[in-house]
Design a protein around this motif. Structure first.
Motif, PDB file in Angstrom:
ATOM      1  N   VAL A 137      30.139  47.139  46.623  1.00 56.63           N
ATOM      2  CA  VAL A 137      29.440  46.292  45.486  1.00 56.63           C
ATOM      3  C   VAL A 137      29.901  44.757  45.966  1.00 56.63           C
ATOM      4  CG1 VAL A 137      29.151  46.053  43.189  1.00 56.63           C
ATOM      5  CG2 VAL A 137      29.199  48.313  44.218  1.00 56.63           C
ATOM      6  N   PHE A 155      24.705  46.155  45.467  1.00 61.14           N
ATOM      7  CA  PHE A 155      25.356  46.985  46.621  1.00 61.14           C
ATOM      8  C   PHE A 155      24.983  46.343  48.033  1.00 61.14           C
ATOM      9  CE2 PHE A 155      25.358  50.504  49.553  1.00 61.14           C
ATOM     10  CZ  PHE A 155      26.941  50.895  49.386  1.00 61.14           C
ATOM     11  N   PRO A 169      34.925  42.425  41.760  1.00 59.18           N
ATOM     12  CA  PRO A 169      34.377  43.209  40.782  1.00 59.18           C
ATOM     13  C   PRO A 169      34.906  44.604  40.659  1.00 59.18           C
ATOM     14  CG  PRO A 169      32.959  42.200  42.425  1.00 59.18           C
ATOM     15  CD  PRO A 169      34.072  42.040  42.946  1.00 59.18           C
ATOM     16  N   GLY A 170      35.586  45.317  41.401  1.00 58.47           N
ATOM     17  CA  GLY A 170      36.204  46.439  41.420  1.00 58.47           C
ATOM     18  C   GLY A 170      37.314  46.444  40.106  1.00 58.47           C
ATOM     19  N   ARG A 171      37.542  45.061  39.894  1.00 54.62           N
ATOM     20  CA  ARG A 171      38.580  45.119  38.465  1.00 54.62           C
ATOM     21  C   ARG A 171      37.797  44.554  37.305  1.00 54.62           C
ATOM     22  NH1 ARG A 171      41.824  42.660  43.025  1.00 54.62           N
ATOM     23  NH2 ARG A 171      40.470  40.629  42.671  1.00 54.62           N
ATOM     24  N   GLY A 172      36.464  44.565  37.504  1.00 57.56           N
ATOM     25  CA  GLY A 172      35.607  44.181  36.694  1.00 57.56           C
ATOM     26  C   GLY A 172      36.107  42.531  36.221  1.00 57.56           C
ATOM     27  N   ALA A 173      36.648  41.950  37.200  1.00 58.92           N
ATOM     28  CA  ALA A 173      37.069  40.663  36.774  1.00 58.92           C
ATOM     29  C   ALA A 173      35.953  39.770  37.042  1.00 58.92           C
ATOM     30  CB  ALA A 173      38.192  40.351  37.365  1.00 58.92           C
ATOM     31  N   ALA A 174      35.660  38.585  36.076  1.00 53.43           N
ATOM     32  CA  ALA A 174      34.939  37.489  36.499  1.00 53.43           C
ATOM     33  C   ALA A 174      35.609  36.322  36.468  1.00 53.43           C
ATOM     34  CB  ALA A 174      33.821  37.639  35.609  1.00 53.43           C
ATOM     35  N   ASN A 175      36.990  36.413  36.871  1.00 47.61           N
ATOM     36  CA  ASN A 175      37.539  34.916  36.924  1.00 47.61           C
ATOM     37  C   ASN A 175      36.876  34.000  37.627  1.00 47.61           C
ATOM     38  OD1 ASN A 175      39.353  37.342  36.824  1.00 47.61           O
ATOM     39  ND2 ASN A 175      41.034  35.937  36.480  1.00 47.61           N
ATOM     40  N   GLN A 234      26.928  36.911  36.045  1.00 50.20           N
ATOM     41  CA  GLN A 234      27.575  37.428  37.160  1.00 50.20           C
ATOM     42  C   GLN A 234      26.707  38.664  37.438  1.00 50.20           C
ATOM     43  OE1 GLN A 234      31.988  38.974  37.368  1.00 50.20           O
ATOM     44  NE2 GLN A 234      30.826  40.821  36.400  1.00 50.20           N
ATOM     45  N   ASP A 235      26.401  38.695  38.797  1.00 54.58           N
ATOM     46  CA  ASP A 235      25.246  39.756  39.298  1.00 54.58           C
ATOM     47  C   ASP A 235      26.106  40.634  40.256  1.00 54.58           C
ATOM     48  OD1 ASP A 235      23.365  40.880  40.857  1.00 54.58           O
ATOM     49  OD2 ASP A 235      21.937  39.749  40.070  1.00 54.58           O
ATOM     50  N   LEU A 236      26.335  42.019  40.131  1.00 58.48           N
ATOM     51  CA  LEU A 236      26.862  42.930  41.243  1.00 58.48           C
ATOM     52  C   LEU A 236      25.817  43.526  41.722  1.00 58.48           C
ATOM     53  CD1 LEU A 236      29.645  44.361  38.602  1.00 58.48           C
ATOM     54  CD2 LEU A 236      29.711  42.414  40.125  1.00 58.48           C
ATOM     55  N   ALA A 258      38.527  38.687  50.477  1.00 56.71           N
ATOM     56  CA  ALA A 258      39.276  39.348  49.669  1.00 56.71           C
ATOM     57  C   ALA A 258      38.413  39.308  48.020  1.00 56.71           C
ATOM     58  CB  ALA A 258      40.689  38.801  49.395  1.00 56.71           C
ATOM     59  N   ARG A 259      37.859  38.330  47.997  1.00 56.33           N
ATOM     60  CA  ARG A 259      37.060  38.440  46.558  1.00 56.33           C
ATOM     61  C   ARG A 259      36.251  39.484  46.532  1.00 56.33           C
ATOM     62  NH1 ARG A 259      39.290  37.378  43.012  1.00 56.33           N
ATOM     63  NH2 ARG A 259      37.477  36.666  41.662  1.00 56.33           N
TER      64      ARG A 259
END
Lengths: 417, 417
Positions: B156, B149, B232-238, B145-147, B227-228
């Protein structure tokens, strides 16, 4: 065994009912969508009191409930939409399910997380201190799904590895490693997902408040944990959550419950995981990543059952780990240490933490410190000459907000020498 | 716009009813748990005919259904358990929901995937050729997972990056890159999760059947796609899935529907994504990973809407991509190429594929090739001197099994010069 523990976990989950929340006053009508909602979904929502509100269309349903206990308002509109409003909840992350005419199902409005041995819904109550785990425009580390073969289990296992933002910049630089464990009923996805481990470290590094290090998150077993080994077989990398119920297993216990752990299904998990960690995972990580592969640059920490594993494994492997974090998972007393001289020489940090509601007798909730007073143990260990730290997360229980804060307090203390 | 497309997507999802499946004979009783089930869950199950069987406890429910159309057997036991048995399904991956007394909810028995603009349940029908995407004891690449800007969106963004097994071995080695896109209603998680992109390449590499390369999977927008970005704002990587319904958007169309795409909400997404890909994502990838940062070593492919984006973007950026894959997303005719001499000189591979049920008029199902005959287009392009390949996935429709097979056929053709 597993079913019993899971039932216990779920029981404790729904039994979570603090006296202070026994309020029946009407909710403040300033509800906003939860930050854990699926893109574009308006429900579930949270208001300024920390009350959750769920909405689901179920025109023919006779009964719709949520797994949150305590005073709850439930209404069904003429449009067939059910609205459920809960009591105020603690700040942070809460796992839940909806029940429609007797069927326990996830809320289709949320992202899904792994905990209590299952994937399900969760809601986030904005915390006053949430800034430390927010996504910001700072350099970000990578969270990697790493598949490796385990001889002892004759299976390909999955772990997640956080590498710090500058890892790709300098191919000659090497890093210390923190092995970070989940709780019972959770898996290797918890810390990277609802634990926000990556964002917490990214933000600390951006503020120059901690050293860069690698974090390895593997599956420590426990309730449902073992089953996750099948995960990679599906090529899936679903990310899940732990939740308070997940801590119900003996693995969450301190000294008095270790006997139970020793006798129960966790004994296998503990021994199996200790072997996997020491003989398979650490060699895999040291041969794959640019680590500093020695005891002074290797730490272990965990929450609840993972804290218990950290406690047991670190006491048995002084030559492997120099820095130890136990979050809501017991503590270490001088009497637990067989050779204090060696311990003093090799262990550079012992960090013990709890949620305030776990340790405050006047405000005790589910769980508790499990046996001997962790503060007294930690003070005694300090007097014995060990660098100890004790942290209490304000106004939280055996839940993720306590553990996010614990990592945030623990990380700046790591690898300072 | 988005709601309309989403409704259309869902409509087509449940409208998927092949004539050949109109069977009412009793099911063969050899049901086994689906490989996509949560750990330890016995339902849903699949039998040797490809029928799905769901089981859920809903004692007080008056009605329980699944989103699969066609002849379905539904029974309620004295224990309150509902059992639903479907018609035979295609081999591969199928997305679905359960409906309990009017409430559309995920099946708590499965892992959850992203498609049709939402996270939900899925079931896997074992395929005769499933070996090519199975997890094996071979060297595995990492899925990261790569975040990063993005200036143009001031946000982000999250992408997933597959690095081949030997990427960490030699810090001086550089790799070509494939940019691989999802369909409408899907997101950056689809290819790595239910698409099994990583396992497909791991297995091909282990057999020496393809060159090692990096795969970049970002969010191309479309239904729910935008919407996805909040993810990352949720730190989620579902990790999620696409499913056939996801292809209902104009983005899935070939030439005749491009007008619609150009006028609709997709216009923004298309232009925005083209800018993000060319001006932000590619520079980010080339500055972060050890890529061979030139046109001969850069490919783009995508499924459905992602194929349409690949088609449009690659035609407009001859100097960026040399190798092109369009899976169930249209085709390229000589008339689409403005300068055939330049195209012949710069484009080294054009790969077009479909599921057999999309293109066989005698056995047509949802979707279809969209406009001009892709086989005729591809033959004409070959006659114009372009290295073209045309692949038909046997007995599948506009669904993931077609796209897994397409990647498996496409990958060995990449970066051969």
């Amino acid at each position: 065994m597993r079913t019993t523990l899971l039932s216990l976990a779920l029981l404790l989950l729904i039994a979570d009912l603090p006296a202070w929340a026994q309020t029946t006053r009407p909710a403040v009508e300033d509800f906003k969508p939860s930050s854990l909602n699926q893109g574009g979904k308006q429900y579930p929502q949270i208001n300024s009191e920390g009350r959750a509100r769920f909405r689901i269309m179920a025109p023919q349903a006779q009964s719709v409930k949520s797994s949150f206990s305590g005073p709850t308002q439930i209404t069904k509109g003429d449009d067939g939409a059910w609205i459920i409003t809960t009591r105020p909840l603690d700040e942070g992350f809460h796992y839940y399910t909806l029940n429609i005419d007797g069927a326990d199902v996830p809320d289709p409005g949320t992202l899904f997380f792994y905990g209590a041995g299952r994937w399900g819904s969760a809601i986030e109550v904005p915390a006053k201190d949430q800034d430390f785990y927010q996504l910001k425009d700072v350099p970000h580390g990578q969270l990697r799904q790493d598949l490796y073969f385990s001889k002892s289990t004759n299976a390909v296992r999955r772990c997640f590895v956080y590498t710090p933002p500058d890892y790709e910049k300098d191919p000659s630089k090497r890093y210390p490693v923190l092995y970070l464990q989940h709780g019972a009923g959770e898996d290797e996805t918890g810390w990277g997902n609802q634990g926000h481990a990556g964002l917490i470290i990214d933000n600390l590094l951006a503020e120059g408040k901690c050293k860069p290090f690698i974090i390895v998150m593997d599956n420590g077993g426990g309730i449902g944990g073992g089953a996750r080994r099948g995960g990679p077989g599906r090529g899936a990398a679903n990310r899940g959550t732990g939740q308070p119920g997940g801590a119900a297993g003996p693995g969450a216990g301190g000294p008095p419950r270790r006997g139970a752990a020793g006798r129960g299904g966790f004994a296998f998990n503990f021994n199996a995981f200790e072997h996997i960690l020491i003989d398979e995972l650490i060699p895999h990580i040291d041969s794959t990543y640019r680590t500093i592969a020695d005891q002074p640059h290797r730490a272990m920490a965990g929450l609840s059952m993972g804290g218990m594993q950290t406690r047991t494994i670190s006491l048995a492997h002084l030559d492997t780990f120099s820095q130890i974090g136990i979050f809501s998972g017991g503590s270490i007393a001088p009497s637990d240490v067989s050779d204090m001289t060696a311990y003093r020489q090799k262990v550079k940090l012992v960090f013990v933490s709890y949620g305030s509601r776990e340790v405050d007798p006047a405000n005790r909730r589910r769980g508790g410190p499990f046996g001997a007073d962790p503060k007294a143990n930690t003070d005694a260990l300090k007097e014995a000459g060990i660098n100890t730290h004790y942290y209490i997360s304000p106004q939280t229980a055996h839940e993720w907000q306590s553990w996010r804060r614990s990592l945030h307090e623990f990380a700046p203390l790591l690898f300072q020498e």
